[in-house]
Design an enzyme around this catalytic site. Structure first.
Site, PDB file in Angstrom:
ATOM      1  N   GLU A 190       0.836  -1.218   0.000  1.00  0.00           N
ATOM      2  CA  GLU A 190       0.000   0.000   0.000  1.00  0.00           C
ATOM      3  C   GLU A 190       0.866   1.262   0.000  1.00  0.00           C
ATOM      4  O   GLU A 190       0.770   2.117   0.885  1.00  0.00           O
ATOM      5  CB  GLU A 190      -0.943  -0.016   1.200  1.00  0.00           C
ATOM      6  CG  GLU A 190      -1.917  -1.178   1.172  1.00  0.00           C
ATOM      7  CD  GLU A 190      -3.053  -1.100   2.182  1.00  0.00           C
ATOM      8  OE1 GLU A 190      -2.871  -0.450   3.218  1.00  0.00           O
ATOM      9  OE2 GLU A 190      -4.113  -1.693   1.936  1.00  0.00           O
ATOM     10  N   GLU A 382      -5.309  -8.353  -1.223  1.00  0.00           N
ATOM     11  CA  GLU A 382      -6.000  -8.179   0.065  1.00  0.00           C
ATOM     12  C   GLU A 382      -7.458  -7.856  -0.201  1.00  0.00           C
ATOM     13  O   GLU A 382      -7.765  -7.012  -1.045  1.00  0.00           O
ATOM     14  CB  GLU A 382      -5.421  -7.023   0.885  1.00  0.00           C
ATOM     15  CG  GLU A 382      -4.141  -7.336   1.594  1.00  0.00           C
ATOM     16  CD  GLU A 382      -3.695  -6.214   2.520  1.00  0.00           C
ATOM     17  OE1 GLU A 382      -4.567  -5.577   3.146  1.00  0.00           O
ATOM     18  OE2 GLU A 382      -2.480  -5.992   2.609  1.00  0.00           O
TER      19      GLU A 382
HETATM   20  C1  BG6 Z   1      -4.409  -3.081   4.721  1.00  0.00           C
HETATM   21  C2  BG6 Z   1      -3.049  -3.495   5.204  1.00  0.00           C
HETATM   22  O1  BG6 Z   1      -4.516  -1.689   4.857  1.00  0.00           O
HETATM   23  O2  BG6 Z   1      -5.541  -3.514   5.362  1.00  0.00           O
HETATM   24  C3  BG6 Z   1      -3.053  -4.631   6.212  1.00  0.00           C
HETATM   25  O3  BG6 Z   1      -2.157  -3.786   4.164  1.00  0.00           O
HETATM   26  C4  BG6 Z   1      -4.228  -4.457   7.133  1.00  0.00           C
HETATM   27  O4  BG6 Z   1      -1.820  -4.646   6.863  1.00  0.00           O
HETATM   28  C5  BG6 Z   1      -5.501  -4.562   6.309  1.00  0.00           C
HETATM   29  O5  BG6 Z   1      -4.253  -5.341   8.216  1.00  0.00           O
HETATM   30  C6  BG6 Z   1      -6.770  -4.485   7.127  1.00  0.00           C
HETATM   31  O6  BG6 Z   1      -6.734  -3.342   7.924  1.00  0.00           O
HETATM   32  P1  BG6 Z   1      -6.962  -3.411   9.498  1.00  0.00           P
HETATM   33  O7  BG6 Z   1      -6.655  -2.068   9.955  1.00  0.00           O
HETATM   34  O8  BG6 Z   1      -8.374  -3.814   9.677  1.00  0.00           O
HETATM   35  O9  BG6 Z   1      -6.015  -4.429  10.015  1.00  0.00           O
END
Ligand code: BG6
Length: 482
Positions: A190, A382
């Site tokens: 990201e 993701e």
């Molecule tokens: C992304 C990141 O922003 O979202 C991850 O690359 C992160 O590291 C994921 O865990 C989910 O976000 P969060 O804040 O719910 O863990």
């Protein structure tokens, strides 16, 4: 890549899997010579879903002096350091690919030593051997929201150009060691979030005013662009079969109304998001940034060869995270909670327990737009739902998660039918892990429940949720049975 035939199926070599990051799962923060990282000085509560928050120079000092993990959940993770053999559970679900990150500070504890830490490398040797046993392909992120804290103390991290060479020494080391073992690499997770100045990404700038912060953040990002292009060059020379990609937190945005002012504002917001991929995939700063930089008094210092390096070594494929969309209204500063994105609430969408706006169709839109713009293979690395799960009689009935994933995978299939070239899908957090934004354990994403609470209590036992069996069937049927 024009395909004459219409297909509504996932390609037979589609890469199904899951994704994690070192600082959110590993633990073992001070074992076997590992150095402290920027993620391990962040306390639960330094940032929550309502505020972007940040750590301060004083809180970092206090964290460095604290030898315990009590206040710092990312020092604990979910003890993957000792549980890595449980990738067996990923194999049981049928994973074709597992995305994880290698912690730079496990291999170079101070970030810039001449020789790597043998014990740190040994850990990743074991993880890769274990994955190979199950024919799971590794997709390795080189920098996922952490860097050696020593470099931020010494040079203010990526703000200083010397960090490029230190990082590329790390990348060269792992490319050589794991030649032929890792088919896919990603440089910076990201990368666009660097613009918010998160401490984890390596720039400590909380004492500066807004203008000065913007300047150094873009400068730090420029150094990451160059380091990423140089890593691409290295990988192509060291391991020509392997592919390397960039990684964007895709923030698709919609105009609030057909008012041309809103449409323009949304287009500009989109450009600010796609700028990063424009540089990394097309190999040059886009023209629209000239105006933005001029209007914000930003001047990027470039070394003589930087532009040539960016142009010569663009990435092989484009990866991104997708959680939600936002709404842009001209002149509005209203915000809604979200995956780091700030925009207006969308009345057509429902939200997660953390206020993130759930928008499966937005994924189809994002895939089409990115494919049209870059014509390079895409990889969703993701996507997932952070939720509060209840463990009752040893079971977790997470139909809400199944529903979320089903809807997103359906839209992925639609995008493939639209003609988008999609390499794979690694859902976020196949086993419960520490949340990036809130450092909570209770925000769970997994197919596998991990028995640990927000304060670090629990047996760490892994328990299969209902979604585990659902994803198993999705992979088994190559996306036909959703
Ligand atoms: C992304 C990141 O922003 O979202 C991850 O690359 C992160 O590291 C994921 O865990 C989910 O976000 P969060 O804040 O719910 O863990």
């Amino acid at each position: 890549m024009y395909k004459q035939q219409l297909t509504s199926e996932f390609p037979t070599d589609f890469l199904w899997g899951g994704a994690t990051a070192a600082n959110q799962v590993e633990g073992g923060w001070n074992l076997d010579g590992k150095g402290l990282t920027t993620a391990e000085v962040v306390r639960k509560g330094d940032r929550d879903h309502a505020s972007m928050g940040d750590v301060t120079a004083d809180s970092i000092k206090a964290a460095i002096a604290d030898p315990t993990d009590t206040a710092y959940p990312k020092r604990r993770g979910v003890d993957f350091y000792h549980h890595y053999k449980e990738v067996k559970l990923f194999a049981e679900m049928g994973f074709k690919v597992y995305r994880f990150s290698m912690a730079w500070a496990r291999i170079f504890p101070q970030g810039d030593e001449a020789q790597p830490n043998a014990a740190g490398l040994a850990f990743y040797d074991h993880v890769l051997a274990e994955l190979a046993k199950y024919h799971i392909q590794p997709l390795v992120t080189l920098s996922h929201y952490e860097m050696p804290i020593a470099l931020t103390q010494k040079w203010n991290g990526w703000v200083d150009r010397r960090t490029i060479a230190a990082f590329n020494h790390f990348t060269e080391t792992v490319f050589k060691r794991y030649r032929g073992q890792v088919p896919f690499w990603l440089t910076f997770n990201e990368i666009n979030t660097g613009i918010w100045g998160f401490h984890e990404t390596g720039a400590v700038d909380t004492d500066l005013d807004k203008q000065a912060q913007l300047q150094i953040r873009y400068q730090a990002l420029h150094h990451q662009f160059v380091a990423s292009a140089l890593a691409t060059k290295q990988l192509h020379e060291i391991d020509p079969q392997a592919k390397i990609g960039c990684m964007l937190a895709r923030m698709q945005t919609y105009p609030a109304a057909p008012d041309p002012q809103d449409v323009l504002a949304a287009q500009q917001a989109d450009q600010q998001n796609l700028f990063f991929t424009d540089v990394q995939a097309r190999g040059a700063y886009p023209n629209y940034m000239n105006r933005y930089f001029a209007e914000h008094q930003i001047k990027i210092k470039m070394a003589t060869d930087d532009e040539k390096i960016l142009a010569q070594y663009p990435v092989d494929f484009i990866s991104f995270s997708y959680y939600m969309t936002t709404v842009t209204r001209h002149g509005s500063t209203a915000t809604t909670a979200g995956n780091l994105a700030l925009g207006e609430a969308n009345p057509y969408l429902q939200t997660s327990a953390w206020g993130w706006q759930i928008d499966p169709i937005g994924l189809r839109i994002a895939l089409n737009e990115m494919w049209d713009r870059y014509q390079k293979p895409l990889f969703i690395v993701e996507n997932g739902l952070g939720a509060v799960d209840e463990l009752v009689d040893g079971q977790v009935h997470d139909d809400y998660r199944i529903d979320y994933l089903r809807q997103h995978i359906t839209q992925m299939r639609e995008a493939i039918t639209d003609g988008v070239a999609l390499l794979g899908y690694t859902m976020w957090g196949p086993l419960d892990l520490i949340s990036f934004s809130t450092s909570e354990m209770s925000k769970r994403y997994g197919f596998i429940y991990v028995d640990q609470d927000d304060t670090g209590n629990g047996s760490l036992r892994r328990i299969k949720k209902d979604s585990f069996y659902w994803y198993q069937q999705v992979i088994q049927s190559n996306g036909a049975k959703l």
